[in-house]
Design a protein around this motif. Sequence first.
Motif, mmCIF file in Angstrom:
data_model
loop_
_atom_site.group_PDB
_atom_site.id
_atom_site.type_symbol
_atom_site.label_atom_id
_atom_site.label_comp_id
_atom_site.label_asym_id
_atom_site.label_seq_id
_atom_site.Cartn_x
_atom_site.Cartn_y
_atom_site.Cartn_z
ATOM 1 N N HIS A 92 0.817 -1.215 0.000
ATOM 2 C CA HIS A 92 0.000 0.000 0.000
ATOM 3 C C HIS A 92 0.854 1.270 0.000
ATOM 4 N N ILE A 93 2.152 1.139 0.178
ATOM 5 C CA ILE A 93 3.047 2.295 0.041
ATOM 6 C C ILE A 93 3.269 2.517 -1.449
ATOM 7 N N ASN A 94 2.848 3.663 -1.948
ATOM 8 C CA ASN A 94 2.825 3.891 -3.391
ATOM 9 C C ASN A 94 4.204 3.878 -4.033
ATOM 10 N N ASN A 95 5.177 4.528 -3.388
ATOM 11 C CA ASN A 95 6.510 4.618 -3.971
ATOM 12 C C ASN A 95 7.254 3.310 -3.731
ATOM 13 N N PRO A 96 7.531 2.530 -4.775
ATOM 14 C CA PRO A 96 8.185 1.233 -4.564
ATOM 15 C C PRO A 96 9.584 1.350 -3.967
ATOM 16 N N LYS A 97 10.223 2.512 -4.128
ATOM 17 C CA LYS A 97 11.554 2.697 -3.538
ATOM 18 C C LYS A 97 11.475 3.067 -2.059
ATOM 19 N N ASP A 98 10.256 3.127 -1.526
ATOM 20 C CA ASP A 98 10.072 3.467 -0.113
ATOM 21 C C ASP A 98 9.506 2.286 0.676
ATOM 22 N N ARG A 99 9.658 1.085 0.139
ATOM 23 C CA ARG A 99 9.116 -0.097 0.812
ATOM 24 C C ARG A 99 10.182 -0.906 1.549
ATOM 25 N N TRP A 100 11.418 -0.470 1.498
ATOM 26 C CA TRP A 100 12.496 -1.265 2.093
ATOM 27 C C TRP A 100 12.502 -1.153 3.627
ATOM 28 N N THR A 101 12.919 -2.239 4.254
ATOM 29 C CA THR A 101 13.036 -2.266 5.709
ATOM 30 C C THR A 101 14.437 -2.669 6.160
ATOM 31 N N HIS A 102 15.314 -2.972 5.196
ATOM 32 C CA HIS A 102 16.646 -3.452 5.562
ATOM 33 C C HIS A 102 17.641 -3.053 4.479
ATOM 34 N N TYR A 103 18.836 -2.682 4.905
ATOM 35 C CA TYR A 103 19.924 -2.343 3.976
ATOM 36 C C TYR A 103 21.044 -3.350 4.156
ATOM 37 N N TYR A 104 21.492 -3.947 3.031
ATOM 38 C CA TYR A 104 22.612 -4.894 3.058
ATOM 39 C C TYR A 104 23.808 -4.218 2.414
ATOM 40 N N GLN A 105 24.785 -3.889 3.249
ATOM 41 C CA GLN A 105 25.886 -3.040 2.799
ATOM 42 C C GLN A 105 26.782 -3.746 1.781
ATOM 43 N N ASP A 106 26.996 -5.049 1.928
ATOM 44 C CA ASP A 106 27.906 -5.755 1.026
ATOM 45 C C ASP A 106 27.460 -5.643 -0.426
ATOM 46 N N ASP A 107 26.151 -5.679 -0.656
ATOM 47 C CA ASP A 107 25.615 -5.572 -2.018
ATOM 48 C C ASP A 107 25.048 -4.193 -2.325
ATOM 49 N N ASP A 108 25.034 -3.316 -1.318
ATOM 50 C CA ASP A 108 24.444 -1.991 -1.448
ATOM 51 C C ASP A 108 23.001 -2.093 -1.948
ATOM 52 N N THR A 109 22.213 -2.940 -1.246
ATOM 53 C CA THR A 109 20.846 -3.195 -1.681
ATOM 54 C C THR A 109 19.860 -2.900 -0.554
ATOM 55 N N TYR A 110 18.678 -2.459 -0.965
ATOM 56 C CA TYR A 110 17.586 -2.127 -0.053
ATOM 57 C C TYR A 110 16.396 -3.023 -0.374
ATOM 58 N N HIS A 111 15.903 -3.751 0.641
ATOM 59 C CA HIS A 111 14.798 -4.672 0.414
ATOM 60 C C HIS A 111 13.848 -4.693 1.601
ATOM 61 N N GLN A 112 12.646 -5.141 1.343
ATOM 62 C CA GLN A 112 11.693 -5.414 2.415
ATOM 63 C C GLN A 112 11.909 -6.838 2.909
ATOM 64 N N LEU A 113 12.291 -6.971 4.183
ATOM 65 C CA LEU A 113 12.404 -8.272 4.824
ATOM 66 C C LEU A 113 11.366 -8.456 5.926
ATOM 67 N N ASP A 114 10.706 -7.356 6.304
ATOM 68 C CA ASP A 114 9.801 -7.349 7.458
ATOM 69 C C ASP A 114 8.379 -7.110 6.958
ATOM 70 N N TYR A 115 7.445 -7.953 7.421
ATOM 71 C CA TYR A 115 6.134 -8.027 6.783
ATOM 72 C C TYR A 115 4.983 -7.952 7.764
ATOM 73 N N LEU A 116 3.880 -7.366 7.274
ATOM 74 C CA LEU A 116 2.546 -7.520 7.839
ATOM 75 C C LEU A 116 1.706 -8.139 6.726
ATOM 76 N N LEU A 117 1.427 -9.439 6.823
ATOM 77 C CA LEU A 117 0.639 -10.146 5.818
ATOM 78 C C LEU A 117 -0.769 -10.332 6.345
ATOM 79 N N LEU A 118 -1.735 -9.753 5.650
ATOM 80 C CA LEU A 118 -3.125 -9.768 6.086
ATOM 81 C C LEU A 118 -3.926 -10.820 5.327
ATOM 82 N N SER A 119 -4.835 -11.455 6.031
ATOM 83 C CA SER A 119 -5.762 -12.369 5.364
ATOM 84 C C SER A 119 -6.628 -11.583 4.386
ATOM 85 N N PRO A 120 -7.220 -12.251 3.373
ATOM 86 C CA PRO A 120 -8.109 -11.534 2.441
ATOM 87 C C PRO A 120 -9.224 -10.777 3.146
#
Length: 331
Positions: free
Chosen positions: A251-279
């Motif tokens: 639901h966060i519109n900007n896909p570059k604003d969805r990251w929750t973790h930075y991995y310095q070795d690869d210089d990458t930003y990803h979402q690793l932390d989740y709220l998964l809702l039932s339908p």
Amino acid sequence: LITIYMTNLRIMTFNAENMLARFNFREWEKERLATLLDIDSDMERANLIRTHWNVINEENRVATALTIRKGNPDTIFLQEVENMISLKAFHDRYLRRIVGRQYPHMMLVEANDPRGINVAVLSRYKINSSTSHQEIEKDIINPDGTVRRERVFRRDCLEVDIKKDSNIIPVFLCHFKSMIGGRAETRHIREAEAATVKEIIADRFGPDPSGDDWIVLGDLNDYTETDGTPDTDHGLHPLLDNDFSFNLVQHINNPKDRWTHYYQDDDTYHQLDYLLLSPSLKDKNQNTVPEIIRDGQPYRVERYRGDRWPRTGYDRPKASDHCPVVASIVF
């Protein structure tokens, strides 16, 4: 006429990074060489505590508490907590003073991680029931085709029911296998964990749990996209495919604003932390946009340009290597 009362509960998932009441596991050799009981003087013992007991690391834990205060959650689902001593110490020494209110309901079950890091719950509202699923065993198929029988969860899937007013929200708190050793090489373990969580939900709600309210949350240690570009080489398919659950961070519109973790070795930003809702829960929260709090990130995380907590360092002090995700969930 039947009146349905809806409840709003502000929920946070947060990998607090090594909330320990012992020596840092990275320095485990020192733990074998000396224990606090072996130290001769109170001064040496105090210095040892200040140096190596993370829960008493003032700057890190103040930053953790400040981050939680900004999120203002009713219930906090934590990962990487050693034991109830650590949890209570963090709550009593930092959280209740900095946040300004108490979380009287606590839950932690020591589980499978050999380092002793567990999942835990702090809540303003009653934990109506809880069930650990740490002892579930399965035949795990390795990438080379070999099979081994072992416990599925590297930590646990802690099932808790949070009660607010007269309503209950079931939550499945997880911390999946990390990508240490390689994402592809460890994916089968996360996939087994995700499939088992799905089975646990089906055991409770039936083969079609889409009409029930429930949440799967925590550090799932895998990502489904990179800045909006889909990545299907993840181990979370059992939970996400065929609309079994919905990743609220989408639901966060900007896909570059969805990251929750930075991995310095690869210089990458990803979402690793989740709220998964039932339908069912997704339908009730169509306008709910979660917040990812990054004020506690160290300065090496260069993509984040916002304010940081005082005394934040290049690598540490910091609140955590993960950013918490918080949202007000209607159920």
